[in-house]
Design a protein around this motif. Structure first.
Motif, mmCIF file in Angstrom:
data_model
loop_
_atom_site.group_PDB
_atom_site.id
_atom_site.type_symbol
_atom_site.label_atom_id
_atom_site.label_comp_id
_atom_site.label_asym_id
_atom_site.label_seq_id
_atom_site.Cartn_x
_atom_site.Cartn_y
_atom_site.Cartn_z
ATOM 1 N N GLY A 1 0.713 -1.400 -0.377
ATOM 2 C CA GLY A 1 0.229 0.267 -0.098
ATOM 3 C C GLY A 1 0.794 1.183 -0.001
ATOM 4 O O GLY A 1 0.344 2.172 -0.522
ATOM 5 N N LEU A 2 1.747 1.842 0.581
ATOM 6 C CA LEU A 2 2.716 2.206 0.864
ATOM 7 C C LEU A 2 3.883 2.776 -0.315
ATOM 8 O O LEU A 2 4.116 3.624 -0.707
ATOM 9 C CB LEU A 2 3.309 2.501 2.529
ATOM 10 C CG LEU A 2 2.142 2.961 3.374
ATOM 11 C CD1 LEU A 2 3.001 2.936 4.966
ATOM 12 C CD2 LEU A 2 1.475 4.002 3.195
ATOM 13 N N THR B 1 15.838 7.571 -4.837
ATOM 14 C CA THR B 1 15.942 8.709 -5.577
ATOM 15 C C THR B 1 16.399 10.959 -5.270
ATOM 16 O O THR B 1 17.342 11.116 -5.855
ATOM 17 C CB THR B 1 15.162 9.617 -6.506
ATOM 18 O OG1 THR B 1 13.977 9.212 -6.461
ATOM 19 C CG2 THR B 1 15.105 7.325 -7.472
ATOM 20 N N GLN B 2 15.665 10.853 -4.516
ATOM 21 C CA GLN B 2 15.543 12.459 -3.563
ATOM 22 C C GLN B 2 16.432 12.547 -2.781
ATOM 23 O O GLN B 2 15.255 12.274 -1.679
ATOM 24 C CB GLN B 2 14.102 13.094 -4.379
ATOM 25 C CG GLN B 2 13.839 14.880 -3.918
ATOM 26 C CD GLN B 2 13.000 15.259 -4.188
ATOM 27 O OE1 GLN B 2 11.574 14.500 -4.920
ATOM 28 N NE2 GLN B 2 12.597 16.361 -4.213
ATOM 29 N N ILE B 3 16.657 13.130 -2.196
ATOM 30 C CA ILE B 3 17.717 13.658 -0.886
ATOM 31 C C ILE B 3 16.186 14.452 0.371
ATOM 32 O O ILE B 3 15.649 15.433 -0.646
ATOM 33 C CB ILE B 3 18.835 13.718 -0.870
ATOM 34 C CG1 ILE B 3 19.873 13.515 -1.421
ATOM 35 C CG2 ILE B 3 19.045 14.371 0.876
ATOM 36 C CD1 ILE B 3 21.028 13.487 -1.620
ATOM 37 N N PHE C 1 4.840 5.249 -2.357
ATOM 38 C CA PHE C 1 4.625 5.488 -3.652
ATOM 39 C C PHE C 1 5.047 5.539 -4.621
ATOM 40 O O PHE C 1 4.618 6.107 -5.718
ATOM 41 C CB PHE C 1 3.106 6.569 -3.407
ATOM 42 C CG PHE C 1 2.206 6.730 -2.217
ATOM 43 C CD1 PHE C 1 1.686 5.922 -1.293
ATOM 44 C CD2 PHE C 1 2.322 7.794 -1.311
ATOM 45 C CE1 PHE C 1 0.890 5.474 -0.683
ATOM 46 C CE2 PHE C 1 1.923 7.782 -0.136
ATOM 47 C CZ PHE C 1 1.174 7.055 0.298
ATOM 48 N N SER C 2 5.820 4.153 -4.575
ATOM 49 C CA SER C 2 7.160 4.364 -6.018
ATOM 50 C C SER C 2 7.418 2.875 -6.183
ATOM 51 O O SER C 2 8.561 2.733 -6.962
ATOM 52 C CB SER C 2 8.367 5.136 -5.030
ATOM 53 O OG SER C 2 8.877 6.928 -4.684
ATOM 54 N N GLY C 3 6.646 1.686 -6.052
ATOM 55 C CA GLY C 3 6.562 0.510 -5.897
ATOM 56 C C GLY C 3 7.316 0.092 -5.097
ATOM 57 O O GLY C 3 7.753 -0.934 -5.852
ATOM 58 N N GLY C 4 7.824 0.049 -4.082
ATOM 59 C CA GLY C 4 9.059 -0.130 -3.105
ATOM 60 C C GLY C 4 8.105 -1.078 -2.601
ATOM 61 O O GLY C 4 6.731 -1.191 -2.371
ATOM 62 N N ASP C 5 8.667 -2.320 -2.103
ATOM 63 C CA ASP C 5 7.979 -2.623 -0.616
ATOM 64 C C ASP C 5 9.003 -3.192 0.631
ATOM 65 O O ASP C 5 9.597 -4.046 0.939
ATOM 66 C CB ASP C 5 8.147 -4.109 -1.612
ATOM 67 C CG ASP C 5 8.860 -5.110 -1.645
ATOM 68 O OD1 ASP C 5 10.181 -4.389 -1.834
ATOM 69 O OD2 ASP C 5 9.071 -6.192 -2.237
ATOM 70 N N ILE C 6 9.921 -1.685 1.513
ATOM 71 C CA ILE C 6 10.641 -1.783 2.663
ATOM 72 C C ILE C 6 10.456 -0.936 3.430
ATOM 73 O O ILE C 6 10.545 -1.497 4.703
ATOM 74 C CB ILE C 6 11.168 -1.182 1.963
ATOM 75 C CG1 ILE C 6 13.263 -1.641 2.042
ATOM 76 C CG2 ILE C 6 11.400 0.133 2.024
ATOM 77 C CD1 ILE C 6 13.201 -2.518 1.710
ATOM 78 N N PHE C 7 8.274 -0.476 3.333
ATOM 79 C CA PHE C 7 8.076 -0.602 5.039
ATOM 80 C C PHE C 7 7.058 -1.054 5.297
ATOM 81 O O PHE C 7 6.081 -0.823 4.020
ATOM 82 C CB PHE C 7 8.031 0.809 4.552
ATOM 83 C CG PHE C 7 7.194 2.119 5.941
ATOM 84 C CD1 PHE C 7 8.188 2.397 6.837
ATOM 85 C CD2 PHE C 7 6.428 2.192 5.816
ATOM 86 C CE1 PHE C 7 7.701 2.804 7.806
ATOM 87 C CE2 PHE C 7 5.725 3.467 7.039
ATOM 88 C CZ PHE C 7 6.685 3.384 7.663
ATOM 89 N N PRO C 8 7.605 -1.669 6.341
ATOM 90 C CA PRO C 8 7.721 -2.247 7.189
ATOM 91 C C PRO C 8 9.156 -2.635 7.036
ATOM 92 O O PRO C 8 8.995 -4.107 5.518
ATOM 93 C CB PRO C 8 7.253 -2.086 8.312
ATOM 94 C CG PRO C 8 6.589 -2.916 7.614
ATOM 95 C CD PRO C 8 5.457 -2.573 7.010
ATOM 96 N N SER C 9 9.719 -2.893 7.547
ATOM 97 C CA SER C 9 10.869 -4.298 7.034
ATOM 98 C C SER C 9 10.775 -5.765 7.788
ATOM 99 O O SER C 9 10.085 -5.763 8.426
ATOM 100 C CB SER C 9 12.031 -3.851 8.521
ATOM 101 O OG SER C 9 12.789 -4.808 8.441
#
Length: 331
Positions: free
Chosen positions: A127-128, A137-139, A145-153
């Protein structure tokens, strides 16, 4: 009295009385506090607060470059948070406990906790859609909402659940206390290792700890369902065993409830016919037309039902032989 080491592996004659944990007021308060902490972490990342700034400072510090000597060891240590290897190890231990204690509850509790872990953590991850530090990509951005799956660990949450379930299933307060301390230290170490390796943000690890702890604290709510599932599985096992015993005892290999075998249609002529008068005493000698041994008349001999071989062969129409006359001589 047996003194060898294998005597300890014997099954207990009577299963111990195991009382599953209940949802006490203390546990309910801890669940509410952990849930509030979970919501705060999510809100802090969504609003790009000071927690996101801490994530970037830690990532730019690059701990794996500050202490490179730990890298080789921590690469193996972090495996203790991976779902596959840890699930196999914990399932093997709990399977032995289930066999020894004559209960399926340890394995069912593990399965239910992992199912809850996959459903809750996986839904938030997708979802996130947050990207990890290596793909940022941006400091200063939360990278949501960038297509990742890292949150939560997932590593952290899995370490809390799989190792914490051992403390949850402990049968004595002392054992539960020691296992709780050991699983807490292990889950803290796995979470910190992911930050060191640069695979997770600090906020990912904080939310992973909260997600795993919520599942452990909520497990007493699922104990009634686990108990009903255990009774259903044992019921199926008992019916199957009874069916197998009845099948082995059935004569001729006929299974219980199966109708007896009957001859197929058209096989009646192949069955041997019982002679007329069988079972009523000795049968009378058949009449002999030549008068050698028979004592009956021609009329009595005709009352005997001829078998199929006594019939004269049938020829095409008009070609039937006339019947031959027979003479009977008195004896």
């Amino acid at each position: 009295m047996r003194t060898d080491i294998f005597a300890r592996l014997d099954r207990e004659p009577e299963p111990p009385k195991i009382e599953p944990p209940r949802m006490s007021p203390t546990r309910t308060a801890l669940f509410g506090a952990t849930l509030a902490f979970y919501v705060v972490i999510v809100a802090a990342v969504l609003t790009n607060s000071w927690l996101v700034a801490l994530d970037w400072k830690t990532m730019l510090f690059r701990p794996y470059q500050q202490w490179p000597g730990l890298h080789a060891f921590l690469d193996y240590f972090v495996v203790l948070g991976q779902r596959g290897p840890t699930a196999v190890m914990i399932a093997a231990w709990l399977g032995w406990r289930s066999w020894r204690q004559h209960t399926l509850r340890p394995l069912l509790v593990l399965g239910a906790s992992l199912l809850l872990l996959n459903a809750t953590v996986g839904a938030v991850k997708l979802g996130l859609g947050r990207q990890g530090p290596h793909y940022a990509t941006q400091i200063g951005s939360p990278e949501l909402f960038s297509g990742g799956d890292i949150f939560p660990s997932g590593h952290t949450a899995n370490a809390v659940v799989t190792w914490g379930i051992l403390a949850y299933l402990a049968t004595t307060p002392r054992t539960r206390r020691y296992l709780s301390l050991g699983s807490s230290a292990l889950s803290l170490g796995v979470g910190a290792t992911t930050v060191y390796l640069g695979t997770h943000w600090v906020s990912d690890v904080l939310l992973g700890w909260a997600a795993g702890l919520l599942i452990l604290l909520a497990m007493p709510w699922f104990e009634p369902v686990i108990g009903r599932a255990e009774l259903a599985i044992f019921g199926v096992r008992d019916r199957w065993r009874a069916y197998r015993r009845a099948a082995r005892r059935a004569p001729g290999g006929v299974r219980p409830g199966q109708p007896p075998l009957r001859p197929a249609a058209g096989d009646e002529d192949e069955q041997p016919r019982k002679p007329v008068g069988a079972g009523r005493g000795p049968a009378a000698p058949p009449a002999c037309p030549s008068g050698g041994t028979g004592t009956g008349t021609l009329a009595q001999s005709r009352t005997h039902h001829p078998v199929r071989s006594d019939h004269s062969p049938i020829t095409p129409a008009g070609g039937r032989r006339p019947p031959q006359s027979r003479q009977v001589t008195g004896g």
